[in-house]
Design an enzyme around this catalytic site. Structure first.
Site, short mmCIF file in Angstrom:
data_model
loop_
_atom_site.label_atom_id
_atom_site.label_comp_id
_atom_site.label_asym_id
_atom_site.label_seq_id
_atom_site.Cartn_x
_atom_site.Cartn_y
_atom_site.Cartn_z
N CYS A 97 15.23 37.92 -12.94
CA CYS A 97 15.17 37.60 -11.50
C CYS A 97 16.06 38.62 -10.78
O CYS A 97 16.79 39.39 -11.42
CB CYS A 97 15.68 36.19 -11.27
N HIS A 130 26.12 33.70 -12.27
CA HIS A 130 26.42 32.27 -12.09
C HIS A 130 27.58 32.03 -11.12
O HIS A 130 27.74 30.92 -10.63
CB HIS A 130 26.88 31.64 -13.41
N CYS A 145 25.45 35.87 -7.87
CA CYS A 145 24.21 35.96 -7.10
C CYS A 145 24.47 35.48 -5.66
O CYS A 145 25.12 34.44 -5.46
CB CYS A 145 23.14 35.10 -7.76
N HIS A 152 27.23 23.50 -17.25
CA HIS A 152 26.72 24.85 -16.99
C HIS A 152 27.73 25.61 -16.11
O HIS A 152 28.24 25.05 -15.14
CB HIS A 152 25.36 24.77 -16.28
N GLU A 177 27.46 27.77 -13.82
CA GLU A 177 27.16 27.82 -12.37
C GLU A 177 27.61 26.52 -11.70
O GLU A 177 28.19 26.54 -10.61
CB GLU A 177 25.66 28.04 -12.15
N THR A 229 20.87 26.26 -9.22
CA THR A 229 19.71 27.06 -8.80
C THR A 229 18.56 27.01 -9.81
O THR A 229 17.42 27.29 -9.45
CB THR A 229 20.11 28.54 -8.61
N SER A 283 19.69 29.62 -22.29
CA SER A 283 19.36 29.88 -20.88
C SER A 283 18.74 28.63 -20.26
O SER A 283 17.70 28.15 -20.71
CB SER A 283 18.39 31.06 -20.81
N SER A 284 19.41 28.13 -19.22
CA SER A 284 18.95 26.90 -18.58
C SER A 284 17.53 27.05 -18.06
O SER A 284 16.67 26.20 -18.30
CB SER A 284 19.91 26.57 -17.43
N ASN A 285 17.24 28.16 -17.36
CA ASN A 285 15.91 28.26 -16.75
C ASN A 285 14.83 28.46 -17.81
O ASN A 285 13.70 28.01 -17.63
CB ASN A 285 15.90 29.34 -15.66
FE1 SF4 Z 1 18.40 34.55 -10.40
FE2 SF4 Z 1 19.92 32.38 -10.22
FE3 SF4 Z 1 20.09 34.28 -8.36
FE4 SF4 Z 1 17.91 32.80 -8.50
S1 SF4 Z 1 19.97 32.09 -8.03
S2 SF4 Z 1 17.98 35.02 -8.22
S3 SF4 Z 1 17.73 32.45 -10.72
S4 SF4 Z 1 20.62 34.47 -10.52
#
Ligand code: SF4
Length: 277
Positions: A15, A77, A99, A127, A129, A166, A222-224
């Site tokens: 991402c 995170h 992010c 987690h 984050e 997220t 990895s959570s996602n």
């Molecule tokens: Fe990637 Fe998390 Fe940022 Fe979304 S919030 S762009 S999943 S790092």
């Protein structure tokens, strides 16, 4: 032996936040200014992390692991503001790859907490984050992982805000919102699930509906990635978590794909090179 068809998700792999963090790490390695450290593995992908380690970055998980003067790269995170201060107090320089979407959540919860509102977060309390978001809310936020957590909450009459990790499950977030808004009248809801996460989950669900087997490439940490596995399984499809190309070779030789339609998706921390392999 071979599949009938292979469909690759359009939204798979890094991402924007992860791509930016990895790019910042590579820039630091190219022009090192002192010793380099990642605060926790930069992304949930062992191959990428080992490559960065070979380039000279150490992974550090505790303050005691830091040496003064090092450059500390914060992963996408994000981290709690308190921890940020403690790292700087150790004489280290911070390069922040948090992010921007995560930093926006930090700003939301910190403002809400300062205004005396109770903060709820949907996500996994362990987690990193979520730990960072709890820290940004002053350490007093309530983390909700399931509807059962909402049911066990004591009544609350005051003002409250709800944000989300997220990469949380879109479906569970909606269930929690339904239940929590019945319990708390003055609740402000911020759907902070990242669009990248939401779109991937939607696409994975659709692909699972039209294919016989789903492969989800990524790491179990990895959570996602694990949310994508859940989404594919909930469409009642044979779903395999693929952590390296050997796993695919094993399934191929066991005949798991023979004349079947295969869908392939990948978590946000899976590099393109691994998807192609
Ligand atoms: Fe990637 Fe998390 Fe940022 Fe979304 S919030 S762009 S999943 S790092």
């Amino acid at each position: 032996m071979f599949p009938r068809s292979v469909e690759r998700a359009r939204r798979a792999g890094f991402c924007a936040g992860v791509r930016r963090a990895v790019g910042m790490a590579q820039d630091l390695i190219r022009e090192p200014a002192g010793d380099l450290v990642m605060w926790g593995a930069l992304i949930h992908n062992a191959h990428v992390v080992s490559e960065l380690e070979r380039g000279g970055m150490r992974v550090v998980e505790t303050l005691d692991g830091l040496r003064g003067g090092e450059t500390v790269l914060i992963r996408a995170h994000g981290i709690a503001p308190d921890l940020r201060r403690q790292i700087m107090d150790r004489g280290c320089r911070i390069v922040d790859a948090s992010c921007p979407f995560v930093l926006k959540i930090h700003a939301l919860v910190s403002e809400a907490a300062a205004a005396g509102k109770r903060v709820f977060i949907t996500g996994d309390p362990r987690h990193p984050e979520v730990e960072g978001i709890v820290g940004a809310a002053g350490g007093t936020a309530t983390v909700l992982s399931s509807v059962a957590d909402v049911e066990s909450l004591a009544p609350w009459q005051g003002k409250a805000v709800l944000v989300s990790q997220t990469t949380f499950s879109v479906v569970i977030f909606r269930e929690i919102v339904d239940n929590l808004s019945r319990k708390i009248a003055l609740l402000e809801i911020f759907d902070t699930i990242c669009e990248a996460t939401e779109n991937r989950q939607l696409e994975a669900r659709r692909m699972a509906e039209r294919n016989d087997v789903m492969l989800v490439i990524g790491s179990r940490t990895s959570s996602n990635t694990m949310k994508l596995v859940d989404v594919c399984k909930s469409a009642s499809r044979a779903t395999y978590l693929i952590e390296d190309a050997d796993a695919v070779r094993g399934l191929l030789s066991a005949g798991a794909f023979a004349d079947r339609r295969i869908g392939v998706t990948a978590g946000a921390s899976t590099p393109d090179s691994m998807i192609l392999e």
